[in-house]
Write a protein that holds these residues in place. Structure first.
Motif, PDB file in Angstrom:
ATOM      1  N   ILE A 162       7.774   4.914  22.075  1.00 23.22           N
ATOM      2  CA  ILE A 162       7.957   4.669  20.898  1.00 23.22           C
ATOM      3  C   ILE A 162       7.688   3.137  20.482  1.00 23.22           C
ATOM      4  N   LEU A 163       6.733   3.003  19.738  1.00 26.49           N
ATOM      5  CA  LEU A 163       6.348   1.790  19.235  1.00 26.49           C
ATOM      6  C   LEU A 163       7.309   1.566  17.966  1.00 26.49           C
ATOM      7  N   PRO A 164       7.715   0.019  17.812  1.00 24.59           N
ATOM      8  CA  PRO A 164       8.699  -0.382  16.803  1.00 24.59           C
ATOM      9  C   PRO A 164       8.055  -0.165  15.586  1.00 24.59           C
ATOM     10  N   ALA A 165       8.717   0.210  14.490  1.00 25.42           N
ATOM     11  CA  ALA A 165       8.161   0.374  13.170  1.00 25.42           C
ATOM     12  C   ALA A 165       7.411  -0.893  12.789  1.00 25.42           C
ATOM     13  N   LEU A 166       6.160  -0.740  12.121  1.00 26.13           N
ATOM     14  CA  LEU A 166       5.500  -1.943  11.381  1.00 26.13           C
ATOM     15  C   LEU A 166       5.972  -2.045   9.987  1.00 26.13           C
ATOM     16  N   PRO A 167       6.046  -3.500   9.774  1.00 26.14           N
ATOM     17  CA  PRO A 167       6.346  -3.670   8.262  1.00 26.14           C
ATOM     18  C   PRO A 167       5.140  -3.340   7.317  1.00 26.14           C
ATOM     19  N   GLU A 168       5.316  -3.235   6.205  1.00 32.75           N
ATOM     20  CA  GLU A 168       4.214  -2.817   5.064  1.00 32.75           C
ATOM     21  C   GLU A 168       3.148  -3.627   5.428  1.00 32.75           C
ATOM     22  N   ARG A 169       3.060  -4.966   5.441  1.00 33.27           N
ATOM     23  CA  ARG A 169       1.821  -5.821   5.729  1.00 33.27           C
ATOM     24  C   ARG A 169       1.990  -6.694   6.892  1.00 33.27           C
ATOM     25  N   PRO A 170       1.975  -5.903   7.962  1.00 36.08           N
ATOM     26  CA  PRO A 170       1.969  -6.806   9.151  1.00 36.08           C
ATOM     27  C   PRO A 170       0.865  -8.060   9.408  1.00 36.08           C
ATOM     28  N   SER A 171       1.091  -9.187  10.060  1.00 35.12           N
ATOM     29  CA  SER A 171      -0.214 -10.093  10.218  1.00 35.12           C
ATOM     30  C   SER A 171      -0.872  -9.489  11.239  1.00 35.12           C
ATOM     31  N   VAL A 172      -2.406  -9.763  11.057  1.00 35.43           N
ATOM     32  CA  VAL A 172      -3.362  -9.236  11.563  1.00 35.43           C
ATOM     33  C   VAL A 172      -4.212 -10.478  12.500  1.00 35.43           C
TER      34      VAL A 172
ATOM     35  N   ARG B  24      -6.744   0.220   5.370  1.00 32.83           N
ATOM     36  CA  ARG B  24      -6.567   1.793   5.608  1.00 32.83           C
ATOM     37  C   ARG B  24      -6.012   1.914   6.976  1.00 32.83           C
ATOM     38  N   GLY B  25      -6.883   0.955   7.990  1.00 35.53           N
ATOM     39  CA  GLY B  25      -6.458   1.237   9.433  1.00 35.53           C
ATOM     40  C   GLY B  25      -4.861   0.958   9.642  1.00 35.53           C
ATOM     41  N   ILE B  26      -4.465  -0.041   9.034  1.00 39.22           N
ATOM     42  CA  ILE B  26      -2.984  -0.296   9.221  1.00 39.22           C
ATOM     43  C   ILE B  26      -2.066   0.748   8.613  1.00 39.22           C
ATOM     44  N   GLY B  27      -2.534   1.416   7.488  1.00 44.26           N
ATOM     45  CA  GLY B  27      -1.886   2.503   6.888  1.00 44.26           C
ATOM     46  C   GLY B  27      -2.022   3.682   7.994  1.00 44.26           C
ATOM     47  N   ALA B  28      -2.987   3.918   8.626  1.00 44.05           N
ATOM     48  CA  ALA B  28      -3.159   4.833   9.824  1.00 44.05           C
ATOM     49  C   ALA B  28      -2.287   4.616  10.824  1.00 44.05           C
ATOM     50  N   LEU B  29      -2.204   3.586  11.230  1.00 46.02           N
ATOM     51  CA  LEU B  29      -1.313   2.878  12.281  1.00 46.02           C
ATOM     52  C   LEU B  29       0.341   3.177  12.240  1.00 46.02           C
ATOM     53  N   ARG B  30       0.597   3.026  10.764  1.00 47.21           N
ATOM     54  CA  ARG B  30       1.951   3.301  10.331  1.00 47.21           C
ATOM     55  C   ARG B  30       2.342   4.485  10.141  1.00 47.21           C
ATOM     56  N   ARG B  31       1.543   5.419   9.709  1.00 47.82           N
ATOM     57  CA  ARG B  31       1.696   7.017   9.353  1.00 47.82           C
ATOM     58  C   ARG B  31       1.757   7.660  10.592  1.00 47.82           C
ATOM     59  N   GLU B  32       0.753   7.312  11.591  1.00 50.77           N
ATOM     60  CA  GLU B  32       0.782   8.232  12.776  1.00 50.77           C
ATOM     61  C   GLU B  32       1.425   7.628  14.168  1.00 50.77           C
ATOM     62  N   GLY B  33       1.933   6.559  14.031  1.00 49.54           N
ATOM     63  CA  GLY B  33       2.630   5.899  15.200  1.00 49.54           C
ATOM     64  C   GLY B  33       1.681   5.719  16.165  1.00 49.54           C
ATOM     65  N   ALA B  34       0.454   5.376  15.674  1.00 52.70           N
ATOM     66  CA  ALA B  34      -0.522   5.242  16.803  1.00 52.70           C
ATOM     67  C   ALA B  34      -0.374   3.957  17.502  1.00 52.70           C
ATOM     68  N   ALA B  35      -1.101   3.969  18.655  1.00 56.21           N
ATOM     69  CA  ALA B  35      -1.364   2.471  19.595  1.00 56.21           C
ATOM     70  C   ALA B  35      -2.744   1.649  19.091  1.00 56.21           C
ATOM     71  N   ASN B  36      -3.733   2.867  18.675  1.00 54.03           N
ATOM     72  CA  ASN B  36      -4.965   2.565  18.194  1.00 54.03           C
ATOM     73  C   ASN B  36      -5.504   3.330  17.117  1.00 54.03           C
ATOM     74  N   VAL B  37      -6.238   2.592  16.400  1.00 52.93           N
ATOM     75  CA  VAL B  37      -6.932   3.477  15.329  1.00 52.93           C
ATOM     76  C   VAL B  37      -8.327   3.042  15.184  1.00 52.93           C
TER      77      VAL B  37
END
Length: 355
Positions: A11-21, A119-132
């Motif tokens: 389980i990955l920790p929740a990402l903030p709304e706008r994480p640094s990239v 969009r990619g970070i939105g998918a990371l947060r929505r799906e709890g994915a490790a990679n998008v």
């Protein structure tokens, strides 16, 4: 691929709304593409903090000069050395030098759409994915490069992975480039520096083995500029086929069946050519041997003709002929490299088409 039953899904920790990239890019002999690729990264319509780490290999052109100028112009661009020159080593060096929670792999021959990061970070947060990852859309400037791009974009050329088409969003085998959670990359120890091609697929396999989700997001788009000559395409695909065979030797049945097809094709055509020689020399009678021996080559040629008629965005006979040459170059170079890799391993076979 679900995790083994005795391995809990991480389980990955929740990402903030706008994480640094952190964007990471290996660079080698990219003077014609580097600046444009960097500009599309820095122009992303993403409000979070950004940095770009370029891993500079021993280029023979003006790539280092361009990279130093870009870094001087924008403090978000940072440089690290990649003396090994290989892509996975460069990516690992760039990731180690980067700082942020989300790691985005980028390439000097690719240009991101403006909304790619958001969009990619939105998918990371929505799906709890490790990679998008998203869709790779190959493009070309000249007639030959456009023909090669048509091969990339067609299931008759590369086929297979969802990122070569416009499939539905969902869990995926691998991802083109990739928008990663740093925790997941670190958990599987990054890219394998001994895999000189196919490093993306291998990393994503280890992520899936560890129980993480790799996600294909069809709304993401990346423009990819392929090789511009058939000679460079052949060198690239020979190296790619060789290292795919290394992955087959290492991971066996976890490789999809489609990776075995080009090698079987090369064997079939070789058998047809040997049969033609024997028939022409009179060693074998035409009456009994020709149809069986020549069938593989004949079926393949018919398949290429069919594929060329189905691939869009062609104008006139020249485009159709160039598309056919692109497809044959892809198939036979990849298949020949695959057979080499199965027999002898990867050795120091590398893609020299950018040198």
């Amino acid at each position: 691929m679900p995790p083994p039953s005795d391995t809990p899904t991480p389980i990955l920790p929740a990402l903030p709304e706008r994480p640094s990239v952190s964007y990471v890019m290996p660079v080698l002999n990219e003077e014609g593409f580097l600046e444009s690729a960097v500009r599309t990264i820095l122009a992303q319509d993403y409000a979070g903090e950004k940095e770009l780490v370029l891993a500079l290999g021993p280029s023979r052109d003006r790539s280092d000069e361009i990279a130093r100028r870009l870094a001087a112009e924008d403090p978000r661009v940072r440089l690290v050395a990649n003396p090994e020159r290989d892509i996975p080593a460069g990516l690992n060096r760039a990731i180690a030098a980067s700082r942020h929670a989300v790691v985005v792999r980028v390439d000097a021959h690719s240009e991101l759409t403006p909304d790619y990061t958001r969009r990619g970070i939105g998918a990371l947060r929505r799906e709890g994915a490790a990679n998008v990852g998203g869709v790779m859309r190959a493009a070309g400037r000249g007639a030959v490069q456009r023909a090669i791009a048509r091969g990339y974009n067609s299931p008759f050329g590369l086929g297979g992975g969802a990122y070569h088409g416009e499939g539905a969003a969902g869990p995926a085998e691998s991802a083109y480039l990739g928008i990663f959670r740093r925790e997941a990359i670190e958990a599987v120890h990054g890219y394998d520096p001994t895999i000189l091609r196919g490093e993306d697929w291998e990393l994503n396999l280890r992520l899936r083995r560890a129980g993480y989700t790799v996600w294909f997001e069809s709304a993401l788009g990346v423009t990819y500029w392929p090789r511009a000559s058939f000679g460079d395409l052949a060198r690239q695909f020979f190296a790619t086929g060789t290292w795919r065979a290394v992955l087959v030797r290492r991971y066996g049945r976890e490789n999809p069946w489609r990776f075995f097809v080009p090698g079987a094709l090369v064997l079939g055509i070789a058998a047809s050519l040997a049969g033609l020689v024997l028939l022409t020399a009179g060693v074998l009678p035409w009456a009994s041997g020709w149809s069986l021996l020549l069938a593989p080559a004949a079926c393949y040629l018919l398949g290429v003709v069919f594929a060329v008629t189905r691939i869009p965005e062609q104008r006139g006979l020249r485009d159709h002929l160039l598309t056919a040459v692109a497809l044959v170059t892809m198939h036979l170079s990849w298949g020949s490299g695959f057979l080499r890799g199965i027999l002898f391993g990867g050795g120091r076979v590398v893609d020299r088409s950018r040198v």
